[in-house]
Design a protein around this motif. Structure first.
Motif, short mmCIF file in Angstrom:
data_model
loop_
_atom_site.label_atom_id
_atom_site.label_comp_id
_atom_site.label_asym_id
_atom_site.label_seq_id
_atom_site.Cartn_x
_atom_site.Cartn_y
_atom_site.Cartn_z
N GLY A 136 0.79 -1.23 0.00
CA GLY A 136 0.00 0.00 0.00
C GLY A 136 0.82 1.28 0.00
O GLY A 136 0.31 2.34 0.30
N LEU A 137 2.08 1.17 -0.36
CA LEU A 137 2.93 2.35 -0.52
C LEU A 137 3.18 2.55 -2.01
O LEU A 137 3.26 1.57 -2.76
CB LEU A 137 4.25 2.18 0.23
CG LEU A 137 4.14 2.01 1.74
CD1 LEU A 137 5.48 1.61 2.34
CD2 LEU A 137 3.64 3.31 2.38
N GLU A 138 3.30 3.81 -2.43
CA GLU A 138 3.44 4.12 -3.85
C GLU A 138 4.81 4.72 -4.13
O GLU A 138 5.24 5.64 -3.43
CB GLU A 138 2.35 5.09 -4.28
CG GLU A 138 0.96 4.52 -4.13
CD GLU A 138 -0.16 5.53 -4.39
OE1 GLU A 138 0.15 6.73 -4.62
OE2 GLU A 138 -1.33 5.12 -4.35
N LEU A 139 5.47 4.21 -5.17
CA LEU A 139 6.76 4.77 -5.59
C LEU A 139 6.54 6.21 -6.04
O LEU A 139 5.68 6.48 -6.87
CB LEU A 139 7.36 3.95 -6.72
CG LEU A 139 8.71 4.45 -7.22
CD1 LEU A 139 9.81 4.16 -6.20
CD2 LEU A 139 9.05 3.81 -8.56
N VAL A 140 7.36 7.12 -5.50
CA VAL A 140 7.29 8.51 -5.95
C VAL A 140 8.54 8.91 -6.74
O VAL A 140 8.47 9.82 -7.56
CB VAL A 140 7.03 9.51 -4.80
CG1 VAL A 140 5.61 9.34 -4.26
CG2 VAL A 140 8.03 9.38 -3.68
N ARG A 141 9.66 8.23 -6.49
CA ARG A 141 10.85 8.52 -7.29
C ARG A 141 11.96 7.51 -7.01
O ARG A 141 12.01 6.90 -5.95
CB ARG A 141 11.35 9.94 -7.06
CG ARG A 141 11.97 10.22 -5.73
CD ARG A 141 12.41 11.70 -5.64
NE ARG A 141 12.76 12.06 -4.30
CZ ARG A 141 11.93 12.41 -3.34
NH1 ARG A 141 10.65 12.45 -3.57
NH2 ARG A 141 12.36 12.73 -2.14
N LEU A 142 12.83 7.39 -8.01
CA LEU A 142 14.08 6.65 -7.90
C LEU A 142 15.20 7.67 -8.07
O LEU A 142 15.12 8.53 -8.94
CB LEU A 142 14.20 5.59 -8.99
CG LEU A 142 13.34 4.34 -8.85
CD1 LEU A 142 13.43 3.50 -10.13
CD2 LEU A 142 13.78 3.51 -7.66
N VAL A 143 16.22 7.57 -7.22
CA VAL A 143 17.35 8.48 -7.32
C VAL A 143 18.64 7.67 -7.33
O VAL A 143 18.72 6.59 -6.74
CB VAL A 143 17.38 9.51 -6.16
CG1 VAL A 143 16.14 10.39 -6.20
CG2 VAL A 143 17.49 8.84 -4.81
N GLU A 144 19.64 8.20 -8.00
CA GLU A 144 20.97 7.61 -7.96
C GLU A 144 21.66 8.05 -6.67
O GLU A 144 21.62 9.24 -6.32
CB GLU A 144 21.81 8.07 -9.15
CG GLU A 144 21.53 7.31 -10.41
CD GLU A 144 21.83 5.82 -10.28
OE1 GLU A 144 22.93 5.45 -9.84
OE2 GLU A 144 20.95 5.02 -10.63
N PHE A 177 9.14 5.81 -1.46
CA PHE A 177 7.71 5.47 -1.51
C PHE A 177 6.95 6.39 -0.59
O PHE A 177 7.47 6.86 0.40
CB PHE A 177 7.50 4.02 -1.05
CG PHE A 177 8.27 3.02 -1.86
CD1 PHE A 177 7.69 2.43 -2.99
CD2 PHE A 177 9.57 2.67 -1.54
CE1 PHE A 177 8.42 1.50 -3.75
CE2 PHE A 177 10.30 1.75 -2.28
CZ PHE A 177 9.71 1.17 -3.40
N GLU A 178 5.67 6.57 -0.91
CA GLU A 178 4.81 7.43 -0.08
C GLU A 178 3.57 6.67 0.35
O GLU A 178 3.01 5.87 -0.42
CB GLU A 178 4.39 8.66 -0.90
CG GLU A 178 3.53 9.65 -0.14
CD GLU A 178 3.21 10.85 -0.97
OE1 GLU A 178 3.67 11.95 -0.64
OE2 GLU A 178 2.47 10.69 -1.98
N ARG A 179 3.17 6.94 1.58
CA ARG A 179 1.88 6.41 2.04
C ARG A 179 0.81 7.34 1.47
O ARG A 179 0.86 8.55 1.70
CB ARG A 179 1.80 6.40 3.55
CG ARG A 179 0.45 5.90 4.02
CD ARG A 179 0.31 5.83 5.52
NE ARG A 179 -1.07 5.46 5.82
CZ ARG A 179 -1.50 5.20 7.02
NH1 ARG A 179 -0.68 5.25 8.05
NH2 ARG A 179 -2.75 4.88 7.22
N PRO A 180 -0.13 6.78 0.71
CA PRO A 180 -1.17 7.65 0.12
C PRO A 180 -1.90 8.44 1.20
O PRO A 180 -2.07 7.98 2.33
CB PRO A 180 -2.11 6.68 -0.57
CG PRO A 180 -1.28 5.47 -0.85
CD PRO A 180 -0.30 5.40 0.31
N ASN A 181 -2.31 9.61 0.83
CA ASN A 181 -2.98 10.53 1.76
C ASN A 181 -4.45 10.19 1.86
O ASN A 181 -5.31 11.04 1.70
CB ASN A 181 -2.76 11.97 1.27
CG ASN A 181 -2.86 12.96 2.39
OD1 ASN A 181 -3.07 12.60 3.55
ND2 ASN A 181 -2.74 14.21 2.04
N ARG A 182 -4.74 8.93 2.12
CA ARG A 182 -6.14 8.49 2.27
C ARG A 182 -6.26 7.55 3.42
O ARG A 182 -5.39 6.96 3.91
CB ARG A 182 -6.69 7.86 1.00
CG ARG A 182 -5.80 6.92 0.26
CD ARG A 182 -6.48 6.41 -1.01
NE ARG A 182 -5.63 6.42 -2.17
CZ ARG A 182 -4.75 5.48 -2.50
NH1 ARG A 182 -4.58 4.44 -1.72
NH2 ARG A 182 -4.05 5.54 -3.58
#
Length: 189
Positions: free
Chosen positions: A166-174, A184-189
């Motif tokens: 239930g976590l969503e990828l928001v970005r990949l960084v080097e 990852f972000e916990r959705p705001n719901r």
């Protein structure tokens, strides 16, 4: 744990690593599988408070000493399993950081569920992993370092171990020289 000088050679600027994966001033943070506190010290300098969680009480003692010697007092040191994060840390947090440990987690989705349960809505989970390259190609101080090649995870494997919780990828960084960060972000719901 690595030998003396290893962390400094790999990541001479840990604050830069932390900022690249989303740590910001004033956050409440968990340093999950914190080890000897290399990142914990930098997190504590930026965050409002930090909970360092590790199975190994001796490593937590090393971390405690590291922070004490640097006059840092906004950290708690909690011995226990990462799977038990909701029981160890009673208050929701803004950010959970995990470096160089996710490859060794046997039930990644279970761990990610524990992290999700402890994150505030819109809270972040940052996983810093070794790139999936042969160990012989990742030398530190002249020696191959990091987990065995067969244990290293691609970004896609990391995502597959976290998103079902239930976590969503928001970005990949080097994260140079040999790592990536999956945030990852916990959705705001």
């Amino acid at each position: 744990m690595p030998t003396a000088g290893w962390w400094e050679a790999l990541w001479p600027d840990p604050a830069k690593v932390l900022q690249s994966v989303g740590l910001a001033a004033g956050m409440d943070v968990v340093d999950l599988c914190s080890g000897d506190g290399w990142f914990t010290l930098q997190i504590a300098r930026i965050a409002r408070r930090v909970d360092a969680v590790d199975l190994d009480e001796k490593l937590l003692d090393v971390a405690r000493l590291r922070l004490s010697e640097n006059g840092v007092t906004n950290c708690r040191f909690l011995a226990g399993s990462a799977y038990d994060l909701p029981a160890l840390v009673s208050e929701p947090v803004d950010f959970v950081f995990m470096a160089n440990a996710f490859h060794g987690v046997s039930d990644r989705i279970r761990l990610a569920r524990a992290v999700r349960e402890r994150l505030k809505p819109a809270g972040l989970f940052a996983v810093v992993n070794w790139h999936q390259r042969p160990r012989e190609e990742t030398p530190i101080l002249g020696e191959p370092r990091g987990p065995r090649t067969d244990l290293r995870l691609s970004p896609q494997q990391t995502i597959a171990g976290v998103e079902p919780a239930g976590l969503e990828l928001v970005r990949l960084v080097e994260v140079r020289p040999y790592h990536y960060g999956a945030v990852f972000e916990r959705p705001n719901r």
